[in-house]
Write an enzyme that holds these catalytic residues in place. Structure first.
Site, PDB file in Angstrom:
ATOM      1  N   VAL A 146       0.865  -1.184   0.000  1.00 31.42           N
ATOM      2  CA  VAL A 146       0.000   0.000   0.000  1.00 31.42           C
ATOM      3  C   VAL A 146       0.897   1.228   0.000  1.00 31.42           C
ATOM      4  O   VAL A 146       1.862   1.284   0.770  1.00 31.42           O
ATOM      5  CB  VAL A 146      -0.858   0.035   1.291  1.00 31.42           C
ATOM      6  CG1 VAL A 146      -1.700   1.286   1.323  1.00 31.42           C
ATOM      7  CG2 VAL A 146      -1.735  -1.185   1.392  1.00 31.42           C
ATOM      8  N   GLU A 147       0.571   2.199  -0.869  1.00 31.91           N
ATOM      9  CA  GLU A 147       1.342   3.452  -0.890  1.00 31.91           C
ATOM     10  C   GLU A 147       0.522   4.556  -0.232  1.00 31.91           C
ATOM     11  O   GLU A 147      -0.609   4.822  -0.634  1.00 31.91           O
ATOM     12  CB  GLU A 147       1.658   3.844  -2.336  1.00 31.91           C
ATOM     13  CG  GLU A 147       2.539   2.824  -3.025  1.00 31.91           C
ATOM     14  CD  GLU A 147       2.801   3.182  -4.484  1.00 31.91           C
ATOM     15  OE1 GLU A 147       3.904   3.655  -4.776  1.00 31.91           O
ATOM     16  OE2 GLU A 147       1.906   2.987  -5.329  1.00 31.91           O
ATOM     17  N   ILE A 148       1.125   5.198   0.777  1.00 31.63           N
ATOM     18  CA  ILE A 148       0.438   6.281   1.477  1.00 31.63           C
ATOM     19  C   ILE A 148       1.010   7.594   0.962  1.00 31.63           C
ATOM     20  O   ILE A 148       2.213   7.849   1.094  1.00 31.63           O
ATOM     21  CB  ILE A 148       0.622   6.129   2.997  1.00 31.63           C
ATOM     22  CG1 ILE A 148      -0.058   4.819   3.420  1.00 31.63           C
ATOM     23  CG2 ILE A 148       0.033   7.327   3.745  1.00 31.63           C
ATOM     24  CD1 ILE A 148       0.310   4.331   4.763  1.00 31.63           C
TER      25      ILE A 148
END
Ligand SMILES: NC(=O)c1ccc[n+]([C@@H]2O[C@H](COP(=O)([O-])OP(=O)(O)OC[C@H]3O[C@@H](n4cnc5c(N)ncnc54)[C@H](O)[C@@H]3O)[C@@H](O)[C@H]2O)c1
Length: 308
Positions: free
Chosen positions: A151-153
């Site tokens: 997941v990229e925040i």
């Protein structure tokens, strides 16, 4: 800081359904809102099937417990107003993202925060008019999120750093693997890395150096074997006797030479796209794409299991 007990899923197509499983599997209460007709019947059946596949693949054992934590909301208000976190996964259209973000904003509890699954838009392109924009950001998954943990925040210029940190903590708590960007960039990290590889693959193919099958094979049976458990920096760190700097010393000039050759041609030449597509359709007729997607998910489950 409030504990996160309830997660609202707004938009439950391919990606939203995977998110529902991620959160419910980790013990969160999940409330789904999807705008389509008969959402509960259609989406409920798809989630049941995906959870059954996880059980069959040996990746979880209590399907009933996961499903018991998922419910369908009457409307957006019902989903959002009692939640601690919202994962928005509506259509990838800027007008939809703007509208749905404003609707979420209107019902968002004072302590809750929001992540959008958008694959390509920076959050600043659709959160600007939200009064709670300090608690909103991009939380970009890889499809399907219940099998691929990355997941990229990505914070917007308005996102409070502590909210981005909270999102990272939540992702780690539910078993995802989080990457935090310092600021917005189109494509984030994952698609920019994928884009660099695709650019070169299309260029090599357009110039006739190898078939699409052999370029795929190079990744499948070469680079990709390592990539399931280490990234490019660790790969080169282990590929020279004294590590990364030694590798750069030995091979840096070769790589910068490649960059010089390619500067003029980073477009995906339409003729090459058409030819690669025809080559793929020979190997895999369009009617077999769905079956092959199921095979891909089965392979993913086996790799996830092997990595545990
Ligand atoms: N599919 C992928 O590979 C992938 C990967 C990462 C991120 N994403 C992103 O995730 C998001 C969802 O993608 P998807 O592939 O699941 O799309 P999808 O078309 O399968 O699902 C979108 C769902 O959102 C619902 N929806 C649309 N507008 C809505 C609204 N205003 N309120 C409530 N529900 C609404 C639709 O009914 C549909 O069920 C997109 O932003 C996409 O870019 C997709």
């Amino acid at each position: 800081m409030n504990a996160i007990r309830t997660v609202a899923i707004v938009g439950a197509g391919l990606v939203g359904q995977g998110w529902a499983i991620v959160f419910a599997r980790a013990g969160k209460q999940v409330v789904i809102h999807d705008a389509r007709e008969n959402a509960e019947a259609i989406i409920g059946a798809q989630i049941e099937k995906a959870v059954a596949d996880l059980v069959e693949g040996g990746l979880c054992d209590d399907a009933g417990a996961i499903l018991s934590r998922i419910r369908f909301a009457r409307d957006l208000d019902d989903a959002v107003s009692g939640c601690d976190y919202v994962q928005e996964s509506a259509f990838e259209r800027i007008d939809v993202k703007r509208e749905v973000s404003l609707a979420i904003d209107a019902f968002l509890p004072a302590h809750a925060f929001v992540g959008s699954s958008t694959s390509g838009f920076p959050g600043s392109a659709f959160y600007e008019d939200c009064k709670n924009r300090a608690r909103m950001m991009v939380v970009h998954p890889v499809n399907p999120p219940h099998l691929v943990p990355l997941v990229e925040i990505v914070p917007t210029p308005w996102t409070a750093p502590e909210e981005a940190a909270r999102a990272r903590q939540l992702m780690e708590d539910v078993g995802q693997s989080a990457v935090s960007l310092s600021r917005e960039i189109p494509g984030f990290v994952l698609n920019r890395l994928q884009g660099a590889l695709l650019d070169e693959a299309f260029a090599l193919y357009a110039e006739g150096y190898a078939t699409a099958e052999d370029i795929d094979r190079t990744v499948r049976d070469g680079l990709g074997l390592r990539w399931a458990f280490m990234g490019p920096f660790e790969t080169i760190d282990l590929n020279a006797p004294k590590g990364l700097a030694d590798y750069a010393e030995r091979l840096g000039a070769m790589y910068s030479g490649f960059a010089g050759q390619r500067k003029a041609n980073r477009d995906w030449v339409p003729e090459a796209v058409a030819r690669a597509d025809a080559e793929r359709r020979e190997v895999l007729p369009a009617g077999d794409l769905d079956a092959r997607r199921s095979w891909r998910d089965e392979m993913l489950m086996r790799i996830v299991k092997a990595k545990r």
